[in-house]
Motif scaffolding. Structure first.
Motif, mmCIF file in Angstrom:
data_model
loop_
_atom_site.group_PDB
_atom_site.id
_atom_site.type_symbol
_atom_site.label_atom_id
_atom_site.label_comp_id
_atom_site.label_asym_id
_atom_site.label_seq_id
_atom_site.Cartn_x
_atom_site.Cartn_y
_atom_site.Cartn_z
ATOM 1 N N LEU A 39 0.890 -1.014 0.042
ATOM 2 C CA LEU A 39 0.258 -0.052 0.124
ATOM 3 C C LEU A 39 0.879 1.183 -0.242
ATOM 4 O O LEU A 39 0.571 2.239 -0.857
ATOM 5 C CB LEU A 39 -0.920 0.083 1.147
ATOM 6 C CG LEU A 39 -1.873 1.071 1.246
ATOM 7 C CD1 LEU A 39 -2.995 1.060 0.337
ATOM 8 C CD2 LEU A 39 -2.424 0.999 2.715
ATOM 9 N N MET A 40 1.893 1.216 0.852
ATOM 10 C CA MET A 40 2.682 2.394 0.745
ATOM 11 C C MET A 40 3.522 2.494 -0.516
ATOM 12 O O MET A 40 3.717 3.646 -0.903
ATOM 13 C CB MET A 40 3.868 2.161 1.975
ATOM 14 C CG MET A 40 4.734 3.142 2.132
ATOM 15 S SD MET A 40 5.884 2.996 3.776
ATOM 16 C CE MET A 40 6.704 1.815 3.224
ATOM 17 N N SER A 41 4.217 1.516 -0.899
ATOM 18 C CA SER A 41 4.849 1.632 -2.510
ATOM 19 C C SER A 41 3.707 2.128 -3.387
ATOM 20 O O SER A 41 4.223 2.989 -4.114
ATOM 21 C CB SER A 41 5.276 0.234 -2.644
ATOM 22 O OG SER A 41 6.321 -0.238 -1.712
ATOM 23 N N ASN A 42 2.718 1.556 -3.267
ATOM 24 C CA ASN A 42 1.714 2.041 -4.543
ATOM 25 C C ASN A 42 1.221 3.579 -4.341
ATOM 26 O O ASN A 42 1.217 4.186 -5.291
ATOM 27 C CB ASN A 42 0.347 1.263 -4.260
ATOM 28 C CG ASN A 42 0.487 -0.206 -5.242
ATOM 29 O OD1 ASN A 42 0.981 -0.137 -6.083
ATOM 30 N ND2 ASN A 42 -0.316 -0.992 -4.574
ATOM 31 N N ALA A 43 1.379 3.998 -3.132
ATOM 32 C CA ALA A 43 1.139 5.399 -2.774
ATOM 33 C C ALA A 43 2.331 6.233 -3.345
ATOM 34 O O ALA A 43 2.094 7.371 -4.000
ATOM 35 C CB ALA A 43 0.675 5.662 -1.425
ATOM 36 N N LEU A 44 3.311 5.782 -3.221
ATOM 37 C CA LEU A 44 4.713 6.656 -3.372
ATOM 38 C C LEU A 44 4.792 6.578 -5.009
ATOM 39 O O LEU A 44 5.201 7.407 -5.741
ATOM 40 C CB LEU A 44 5.905 5.905 -2.803
ATOM 41 C CG LEU A 44 5.997 6.304 -1.237
ATOM 42 C CD1 LEU A 44 7.428 5.429 -1.027
ATOM 43 C CD2 LEU A 44 6.148 7.751 -0.984
ATOM 44 N N LYS A 45 4.696 5.383 -5.564
ATOM 45 C CA LYS A 45 4.526 5.148 -6.952
ATOM 46 C C LYS A 45 3.680 6.051 -7.661
ATOM 47 O O LYS A 45 4.037 6.788 -8.999
ATOM 48 C CB LYS A 45 4.378 3.828 -7.409
ATOM 49 C CG LYS A 45 4.761 3.655 -8.981
ATOM 50 C CD LYS A 45 5.002 2.307 -9.164
ATOM 51 C CE LYS A 45 5.029 1.844 -10.692
ATOM 52 N NZ LYS A 45 5.368 2.957 -11.761
ATOM 53 N N GLU A 46 2.511 6.068 -7.247
ATOM 54 C CA GLU A 46 1.226 6.911 -7.605
ATOM 55 C C GLU A 46 1.777 8.579 -7.676
ATOM 56 O O GLU A 46 1.301 9.294 -8.590
ATOM 57 C CB GLU A 46 0.047 6.467 -7.161
ATOM 58 C CG GLU A 46 -1.241 7.261 -7.926
ATOM 59 C CD GLU A 46 -2.671 6.780 -7.198
ATOM 60 O OE1 GLU A 46 -3.391 7.797 -7.093
ATOM 61 O OE2 GLU A 46 -2.700 5.499 -7.025
ATOM 62 N N ALA A 47 2.248 8.836 -6.599
ATOM 63 C CA ALA A 47 2.670 10.075 -6.510
ATOM 64 C C ALA A 47 3.570 10.669 -7.367
ATOM 65 O O ALA A 47 3.728 11.663 -7.892
ATOM 66 C CB ALA A 47 3.047 10.222 -5.010
ATOM 67 N N ALA A 48 4.615 9.541 -7.663
ATOM 68 C CA ALA A 48 5.641 9.933 -8.632
ATOM 69 C C ALA A 48 5.318 9.765 -9.971
ATOM 70 O O ALA A 48 5.765 10.712 -11.058
ATOM 71 C CB ALA A 48 6.764 8.991 -8.358
ATOM 72 N N SER A 49 4.684 8.686 -10.332
ATOM 73 C CA SER A 49 4.113 8.552 -11.609
ATOM 74 C C SER A 49 2.702 9.024 -12.215
ATOM 75 O O SER A 49 2.487 8.623 -13.474
ATOM 76 C CB SER A 49 4.417 7.019 -12.090
ATOM 77 O OG SER A 49 5.570 6.622 -11.883
ATOM 78 N N GLY A 50 1.874 9.214 -11.419
ATOM 79 C CA GLY A 50 0.498 9.586 -11.708
ATOM 80 C C GLY A 50 -0.335 8.248 -11.363
ATOM 81 O O GLY A 50 0.125 7.401 -11.209
ATOM 82 N N PRO A 51 -1.812 8.608 -11.617
ATOM 83 C CA PRO A 51 -2.674 7.634 -11.322
ATOM 84 C C PRO A 51 -2.611 6.447 -12.419
ATOM 85 O O PRO A 51 -2.128 6.787 -13.275
ATOM 86 C CB PRO A 51 -3.919 8.376 -11.284
ATOM 87 C CG PRO A 51 -3.793 9.658 -12.138
ATOM 88 C CD PRO A 51 -2.367 9.806 -11.959
ATOM 89 N N GLY A 52 -2.990 5.285 -12.109
ATOM 90 C CA GLY A 52 -2.977 4.069 -12.739
ATOM 91 C C GLY A 52 -1.813 3.329 -12.688
ATOM 92 O O GLY A 52 -1.663 2.243 -13.264
ATOM 93 N N SER A 53 -0.761 3.787 -11.990
ATOM 94 C CA SER A 53 0.460 2.762 -11.877
ATOM 95 C C SER A 53 0.244 2.096 -10.581
ATOM 96 O O SER A 53 -0.075 2.873 -9.586
ATOM 97 C CB SER A 53 1.591 3.635 -11.942
ATOM 98 O OG SER A 53 1.613 4.516 -10.874
ATOM 99 N N VAL A 54 0.495 0.895 -10.811
ATOM 100 C CA VAL A 54 0.611 -0.148 -9.409
ATOM 101 C C VAL A 54 1.764 -0.866 -9.357
ATOM 102 O O VAL A 54 2.472 -1.276 -10.070
ATOM 103 C CB VAL A 54 -0.649 -0.834 -9.638
ATOM 104 C CG1 VAL A 54 -2.041 -0.080 -9.448
ATOM 105 C CG2 VAL A 54 -0.678 -1.916 -10.546
ATOM 106 N N ILE A 55 2.001 -1.443 -7.971
ATOM 107 C CA ILE A 55 2.794 -2.426 -7.919
ATOM 108 C C ILE A 55 2.272 -3.471 -7.263
ATOM 109 O O ILE A 55 1.442 -3.263 -6.297
ATOM 110 C CB ILE A 55 3.976 -1.984 -6.693
ATOM 111 C CG1 ILE A 55 4.887 -0.806 -7.337
ATOM 112 C CG2 ILE A 55 4.977 -2.858 -6.382
ATOM 113 C CD1 ILE A 55 5.599 -0.226 -6.359
#
Length: 136
Positions: A39-55
């Protein structure tokens, strides 16, 4: 269900120029840490890459070894035996106190009757019994 429930929280803060992410989790939930790290990684990735990116995270614990299974079995047996020992210990105390009173009710041990015939008042008999029981 309660067994599959995961409890935890993410705490995001900024300390001077460093972003700090703190993970708070309940240790009784086996899969809580990987789920909240995801959940934390997804929040960081979404903040960096925009919505729609998931881990995606997968967690499949190793099966228990024979010694771990044996330890769980031994622990269960020890818990069961401990329960029986405590039950027996707690039932022994009242039984030992009641045995004296039951013995007095027998015909050949009728000390209450003998003392009442001898002139002891009923109040003093029971007060003496109470004092004796408190001394023991």
């Amino acid at each position: 269900t309660r067994r599959n429930a995961r409890y935890g929280a993410l705490l995001a803060s900024k300390n001077k120029s460093v972003n700090v992410m703190t993970l708070l989790y309940n240790t009784s939930a086996v899969h809580a840490v990987p789920a909240f790290v995801n959940l934390m990684s997804n929040a960081l990735k979404e903040a960096a890459s925009g919505p729609g990116s998931v881990i995606s995270t997968f967690n499949d614990p190793m099966p228990r070894t024979r010694t771990e299974q044996f330890d769980r079995l031994v622990s269960g047996v020890v818990d069961l035996v401990t329960t029986f020992v405590v039950i027996i210990a707690f039932s022994w105390i009242p039984a030992s106190i009641v045995a004296y009173i039951v013995r007095e009710r027998e015909d050949h041990h009728d000390s209450k009757h003998q003392q009442l015939i001898s002139g002891v008042s009923l109040l003093s008999y029971w007060v003496a019994n109470l004092m004796w029981d408190l001394c023991i």
